[in-house]
Design an enzyme around this catalytic site. Structure first.
Site, mmCIF file in Angstrom:
data_model
loop_
_atom_site.group_PDB
_atom_site.id
_atom_site.type_symbol
_atom_site.label_atom_id
_atom_site.label_comp_id
_atom_site.label_asym_id
_atom_site.label_seq_id
_atom_site.Cartn_x
_atom_site.Cartn_y
_atom_site.Cartn_z
ATOM 1 N N ASP A 1 0.736 -1.279 -0.035
ATOM 2 C CA ASP A 1 -0.124 -0.099 0.021
ATOM 3 C C ASP A 1 0.750 1.102 0.068
ATOM 4 O O ASP A 1 1.625 1.425 0.881
ATOM 5 C CB ASP A 1 -0.996 0.043 1.115
ATOM 6 C CG ASP A 1 -1.850 1.363 1.183
ATOM 7 O OD1 ASP A 1 -1.900 1.963 0.185
ATOM 8 O OD2 ASP A 1 -2.524 1.491 2.376
ATOM 9 N N ASP B 1 -1.424 8.462 -5.896
ATOM 10 C CA ASP B 1 -1.809 7.155 -5.075
ATOM 11 C C ASP B 1 -2.032 6.140 -6.265
ATOM 12 O O ASP B 1 -2.463 6.264 -7.371
ATOM 13 C CB ASP B 1 -3.172 7.499 -4.420
ATOM 14 C CG ASP B 1 -3.433 6.279 -3.588
ATOM 15 O OD1 ASP B 1 -2.430 5.709 -3.006
ATOM 16 O OD2 ASP B 1 -4.587 5.884 -3.388
#
Ligand SMILES: *[C@@H]1O[C@H](CO)[C@@H](O)[C@H](O)[C@H]1NC(C)=O
Ligand SMILES: *[C@@H]1O[C@H](CO)[C@@H](O)[C@H](O)[C@H]1NC(C)=O
Ligand SMILES: *[C@@H]1O[C@H](CO)[C@@H](O)[C@H](O)[C@H]1NC(C)=O
Length: 491
Positions: free
Chosen positions: A173, A371
């Site tokens: 992540d 992201d």
């Protein structure tokens, strides 16, 4: 010093939308117009549903200890495989695949915004609602916000935890820092594919005391009997709580890194899609790249619904032809990677968007993050409207269709083989410009020819460059020189 890459078998799980064009269908971008191969995109949506997942091969090679030899220049290459290549889709049609992804995407964005709000507005632990679990008990507290988990939209990777190494799948992540793994004994563990990690069977398991810098780096920690308890909540109802320890982390087929601070989670809630835990790739001190002192890392998102592979690399030099942009950090939250964005253009025309819309402020507001877990790029409503209006103006000849989910600009291209659309570009604050290929902003939402303009407005001041727009592009985070690089077609 090992100069070869260390290979690690990973699975790419993303919230993202499929790559719509294969290499042989690369769109041509002539000046300010880009071509979209509609037929190839539609074919991809059909292929996704009929992909036969390959079995994962185990590539165990005896590991060696890297701790003594790991310098900032040791490259580490991790292979990423798309989710579809290992996981059969349960969806009947592409539209339901898409709607499920967009729902997860909204949860992801909400969780990012919640975390930022907490950081910027300085909400203290005492203001947060306690979580009702045994281990969190009196001490650890967490904001409880209803919502689905952010967890499904990430990269998965096979790593070893402990000594001897227990092989487990971990989510990778880029939007968080703390590494953790579900640990026995479980107060509350969700289902995972591999056996739950058993600390008592690892000789390298070592609890951290409360006075360690690792313990002090946690946002939420507590001391029990002198040892450190951690808690991470992802702002959407998912969280993990447990002992903060150091462990040996082994990258499959290669290398063991000792003394990585990692959470041993006894109470874990959330949908992490069968993974045993998470490796944080954010910018904070506790993230995996920070702990191994990585000078850079990069990833490439290719054909996420196909079975082609991509890689995650640490300490690799930035491709020399990369389009670079300033990598900025917030004074309030070091997890996120902000990019210096000056503006956007459509068909070569710079949009009238005040530069303040994209500018990260000293108090941690606004700004644009990159992201990998967010699919659709989010822009402040004002900026989105400018962008959308300019794009609509340049596509008047295309038959329009009703909006779908968060998309308000869609087209019925069922009668087209290919279309020409205005090029959309990001203009960075250092003067460089990234032209997006048409497939990175006009995406199919079903298999019958409905395509939507894949940007969305947000009422938050934070903008997010999502992975639809990063598709087919190697994104490099040069942590040493504070640059983000974009290398189209370098996967
Ligand atoms: C604290 O440590 C003591 C002695 O090691 C142990 O008996 C006790 O169970 C521990 N308490 C907790 C809450 O873990
Ligand atoms: C990273 O750097 C820190 C501080 O210089 C050092 O203590 C640590 O051992 C380094 N870690 C690795 C894995 O090289
Ligand atoms: C798209 O256009 C075709 C041909 O004009 C039509 O048959 C079809 O119903 C349209 N699809 C949608 C979703 O409107």
């Amino acid at each position: 010093m090992a100069k070869n890459g260390f290979h690690l078998l990973c699975i790419l799980f993303t919230l993202s939308l499929p790559s719509t064009l294969s290499r042989s269908y690369l769109p041509t971008s002539i000046g300010e117009i880009s071509e979209l191969d509609v037929s190839a995109s539609i074919q991809k949506t059909l292929d996704v549903l009929s992909l036969t997942p390959r079995p994962l091969q185990s590539q165990m090679v005896s590991s060696f200890d890297l701790s003594s030899s790991l310098s900032s220049f040791s490259p580490l290459t991790l292979q990423l495989h798309s989710r579809a290549s290992v996981h059969k889709s349960s969806h009947q049609d592409y539209e339901s695949v898409m709607l499920a992804r967009l729902a997860r995407d909204s949860a992801r964005v909400e969780s990012i915004q919640t975390r930022l709000d907490l950081a910027v507005n300085g909400v203290r632990k005492a203001d947060l609602k306690p979580v009702n679990t045994e281990l969190a008990a009196a001490d650890l507290e967490v904001p409880v916000i209803s919502g689905t988990s952010q967890g499904s939209g990430e990269y998965f990777c096979r790593v070893g935890i402990g000594r001897p190494a227990s092989q487990v799948y971990m989510v990778l992540d880029t939007g968080s820092d703390v590494n953790w793994v579900q640990c026995a004994p479980c107060g509350d563990c969700y289902q995972q594919a591999d056996p739950i990690f058993e600390p008592t069977s690892s000789s390298s398991y070592s609890p951290l005391t409360c006075d360690t810098h690792q313990c002090k780096s946690l946002d939420v920690s507590e001391c029990r009997n002198g040892t450190c308890l951690y808690e991470v909540s992802y702002g959407d109802g998912s969280y993990t709580v447990g002992d903060f320890v150091t462990e040996t982390v082994t990258l499959e087929g290669s290398t063991a890194v000792q003394n990585i601070a990692i959470g041993c989670g006894h109470n874990n809630e959330g949908l992490f899609v069968g993974a045993a835990g998470l490796i944080g790739l954010g910018g904070g001190a506790l993230s995996f790249p920070s702990q191994i002192n990585a000078t850079s890392y990069s990833y490439c998102l290719v054909d996420r619904d196909s079975d082609s592979a991509s890689t995650l690399e640490f300490n690799s030099p930035m491709p020399h032809d990369a389009i670079t942009a300033p990598l900025l950090r917030s004074s309030k939250l070091d997890t996120f990677y902000y990019v210096g964005l000056r503006g956007m253009s459509v068909a070569g025309q710079l949009l009238h968007i005040p530069s303040s819309v994209f500018k990260l402020t000293g108090d941690g507001n606004a700004g644009v993050i990159v992201d990998s877990g967010t699919a659709v790029t989010r822009l402040q409503t004002e900026a989105y409207n400018e962008l959308r209006d300019a794009f609509v103006k340049g596509t008047k000849e295309l038959p329009s269709a009703a909006g779908v989910a968060l998309f308000d600009t869609c087209y019925n291209l069922s009668q087209k083989k290919s279309v020409q659309v205005p090029t959309v570009a990001f203009h960075f604050s250092n003067g460089q410009k990234l032209d997006l290929p048409a497939k990175n902003y006009l995406i199919p939402v079903d298999s019958s020819g409905t395509f939507c303009f894949a940007f969305a407005p947000t009422s938050s001041s934070l903008s997010i460059v999502g992975n639809v727009q990063q598709q087919g592009t190697r994104v490099s985070y040069d942590l040493q020189n504070s640059l983000i690089g974009f290398s189209p077609n370098k996967c």
